[in-house]
Design a protein around this motif. Sequence first.
Motif, short mmCIF file in Angstrom:
data_model
loop_
_atom_site.label_atom_id
_atom_site.label_comp_id
_atom_site.label_asym_id
_atom_site.label_seq_id
_atom_site.Cartn_x
_atom_site.Cartn_y
_atom_site.Cartn_z
N GLU A 641 68.61 36.25 78.97
CA GLU A 641 67.36 36.71 79.58
C GLU A 641 66.37 35.56 79.69
O GLU A 641 65.69 35.39 80.71
N ALA A 644 67.34 33.26 82.42
CA ALA A 644 66.94 33.80 83.72
C ALA A 644 65.46 33.53 83.97
O ALA A 644 65.03 33.18 85.07
N VAL A 733 70.20 25.70 81.91
CA VAL A 733 70.09 27.12 82.29
C VAL A 733 71.41 27.63 82.87
O VAL A 733 71.86 28.73 82.55
N ALA A 734 72.00 26.79 83.71
CA ALA A 734 73.23 27.23 84.37
C ALA A 734 74.34 27.51 83.36
O ALA A 734 75.11 28.46 83.51
N VAL A 735 74.39 26.67 82.32
CA VAL A 735 75.44 26.83 81.31
C VAL A 735 75.23 28.15 80.56
O VAL A 735 76.17 28.90 80.31
N LEU A 737 73.57 30.81 81.62
CA LEU A 737 73.79 31.95 82.51
C LEU A 737 75.28 32.15 82.78
O LEU A 737 75.74 33.28 82.94
N ARG A 738 76.02 31.04 82.82
CA ARG A 738 77.45 31.17 83.02
C ARG A 738 78.07 31.93 81.85
O ARG A 738 78.97 32.73 82.02
N ALA A 740 76.77 34.24 80.30
CA ALA A 740 76.42 35.66 80.42
C ALA A 740 77.35 36.37 81.38
O ALA A 740 77.48 37.59 81.35
N ALA A 741 77.96 35.61 82.25
CA ALA A 741 78.76 36.25 83.31
C ALA A 741 80.11 36.70 82.78
O ALA A 741 80.56 36.25 81.75
#
Lengths: 741, 274
Positions: A641, A644, A733-735, A737-738, A740-741
């Motif tokens: 979160e 994001a 951030v990308a790492v 968020l990845r 989370a997927a």
Amino acid sequence: MQFVSHLWREVRRAPARILTSVFALSLAVGAIGVFAIPTVAASSLRDSAERDAIPQIVLRTTDTADVDLDTAVSSIANVEHIEPQVLTVVATPEDRELDILGTNLTNQQIDIIGVDAGRLPTAFGELIVAEDTLRLGTTWTVDAADGAPIELRVVGIGGTTFWNGEGVAFTDRATAGALEGVDGANRLVVRTSDTGKEALRSTASEIRDVLSDGGVSTKTLPLTIPNGRHPIEADIEQISSLIGLLGIVAGLVGLVLLGSTANTLITERTREVAVMRALGGTNRAMRRRLRRLAMGIALASVVVGVPLGVLISNLIARLVLEEFVGLTPGVAVSIPVMIGSALFALVGARLVAANAARRVTNRPLAAALRDRDGSPFGRRLSERLVARFATGSILDRTAVRNGVHRRARSVAMLAQITAAVAALMIIASLATTVTDYNAALDEPVRWATSTYVPGPGLDIDASLADGDPRAEVGSTIEGEVEGWEIGVYGFVPDTQMIDRTMDAGRWFEAPGEVAVSSGFAERVGLDIGDEVTVEIASGSHQYTVVGLHPDRDRTVFIDVDELADDMNLPGMGNVVMSLDDEPPAFLSGPIDVERLAEDDDDNGTAAILLIFTAIGAVVVSVAGLAVASGLAVSVYERRHEFAALQAIGGRRRHVFRVVVAELIPIAAGGIALGLVAGYLGAAAIMESFEAANAVEIGFTFASGAIPAAGAVVVAGALLIGGLMVRRVTSRPVAVVLRGAA
Amino acid sequence: MALISHESSVTSPLSAPQAPGFTKPHAVRPLVSAHDVSRQWGKGSNAQLGVDRVDLNIGSGELAAIVGPSGSGKSTLGALIAGIDRPTSGSLVVDGERIDQLSTDQLARWRGRNVGIVFQDFHLLPTLSAAENVELAITLSGRSVGRSKRRAETREALSSVGLADKVRRLPNELSGGEQQRVAIARAVVNRPRLIVADEPTGSLDQAAGSTVFELLAGLRRDGTTVVFITHDRALAAEADRRIEMLDGSVSRHSAGGVDVRIPLTADTLVAGVQ
């Protein structure tokens, strides 16, 4: 083996969280080990009590010269052996007072002296002294009772359990008798066959009667030591119970931490478990698998915590015994406490894990596979309601709503902060109360010095201070009321040595009247006008209570002359009180001066406070770790979160703001509840202490510690929150968020 | 003016592929310029290369598609362009800013002002309503906007994606397509010059996916550069620029149906026909 490899995988998955849980629960299990202190202490005390053949009854008497003791007590069935002794006091070469006990050294049967260095005395004038009293070989000359010089020589270092911690010397009865001017004995120690409390009381009474028949009177209340116990055991039990309560608090806090960690670790496997369920795994098998983690943490905590508990209990027992008894105990363990603390952790872990596992496996499979972060926000009515309140900034709103959404975590953190603050306040309040009580004990006192002459009886002529407007002769002796040991204080009726302001009624005026400490009176149900039976060395005496005095001890105040009469020593007292800083000049010979400003109990108080602080530090550490871990997990759980939030422009300070905004109401609630719990807990502990001692200890809430407690919680939360925010926001951030997927 | 010409883009989203910026690709300055960009995780034998020495330029107002099979590095490249990840080497200039040299907070501030990001999984804040999710982007952008204007812009953004009647709904109360439209509204509300959408239709059914794509494609009319990552070749075919990734490298790069020479060496679009 499979269990171990499974655990190892779990540790690698979330090492910080699991190790924190193990550490905190270990401390908690260790803290529960304080319940073993009485056992540990009693073990050493009873071993040495048995080894030294500690007496069951001790009487201080007038000279027994003309009484054949063995014949006199032969009619008393319970008496196994009676040993006549002489207790006297001399001045050391450094002019300190030294108690000297004369006893039978050739055939020791009671209170057997152990020799650490040198040897037992074999000749007149030889002494064996307690450690740190005098050096081996010390020789000096003192005057005997008849004025003849006696050369005293230290030939050994040693002592007995009974006299541990006292600066005392032992010699033969002839030497001590010559020093004291006693032909027979002035102290009797007795071993009995029935060592029960009532049997001892009755036997002591019978001995007192046969002595009285022979013209020998007892100078103090008989001391009885039932069931092979050391006299200090009761005090140690009381202190240990108090510490044990703190241990329980630590245990509960540790369990809350274990619960929240196990809950997080299990809940975040919802999807993983759902996949296994989808592939045919049964709920039962899944639950077993999930429970293993918590059980593993608990098991590791027990492995670390139980030895830690043994260490803590032995260290504290040693501290207590060395401070109060002068005895260095051996290492001892309490099997029931060890088993109890282990079961506490294992059963507790099993219960909290079972609950979390059941929740995970009961979740509908489709929902579990779909919802990555558990139940989405907005499913519950409370969540929909809080979402309707659009007050504050958006970041504040998300914080508040998250607090409602993850209510189990919020409640756990609230509980942990509450426990930490409560523990802090209990410890601070106990320390404040003990300090205030000690100060309050001296509040009514007006004398500056109180001077005693050696010996247990009333050896000062009450008329000695006549004509000195700044001094009075009084009496302080031991007594007993309704089974409680009390102090019986004799004053002249118009005394100026004590504040005579009463809580109720008036100060004694006429014969037969006494004033009683109001707290003690309340606890034993005495009121003004009641008759009170006071047991003193000379027997039972009845008085009428005419006033309740604010004294905080267990005390009966009586006319000094009446007390002297009741002690069969008319016109005598045993203390000279003076308003001056120096004792009155009319006193001569060996005297013991106590100055009010000198609190000889400081060391004991300091030791108790040190113990409280030590165990309190353990409790606060457990609670602090729990709060830190809860907060860390709370931030970590929401890393996706926060990522994001960062992706759309949120900076670290925005994330920190959300964390702080979420924490503020929880911390405020925890501090408030902790203060209330701390107040109630400390008050309850003191209440139980008052009930156990029949005194008015009073209770002082350490309100001065509130800002410190609040500051510690806030600073700790900000620090941990800041560190965790830094940690979760420093990853790309990308790492995140990845993940989370 | 609406942020997105919702009606027109929905009714004829793919009928006007020749966006203004596409007619003269060689003349526009690039909005995104990557030179020798690599992204590696781990070290030594555990090293994993996500993007390997990529050079590319994407022009202002273009609809650029990054395509490739799973693991080809297309999402990593998209994350680098969006500034939610950092190259381990090389330079990355977006709208004149060397974003590879910005600190974490500077990068966040830059994203808030200059980029709108749309994720496959939406990544809406679950505790905020649709309107609040959009309004949050305005708050974080650092733009000095009054409360009423902020709300007006939020309403406008949500209206432009056809969600005017669902502003108070929580993400949990919206369908996947609706959530993605909220994400688009959030991405466009600050009128950024660059939108990066990573598999924006990946979690949606075909109808919802088409709507979302049309919304994104329509943005270029206002001069917004849209970079979208997809494995759907049909959607990629609609783009002005198509960057194909394989094993972390750009395997093919075409603009307007014309292959672009790799590597690029200038900071302007230099297309070379092979």
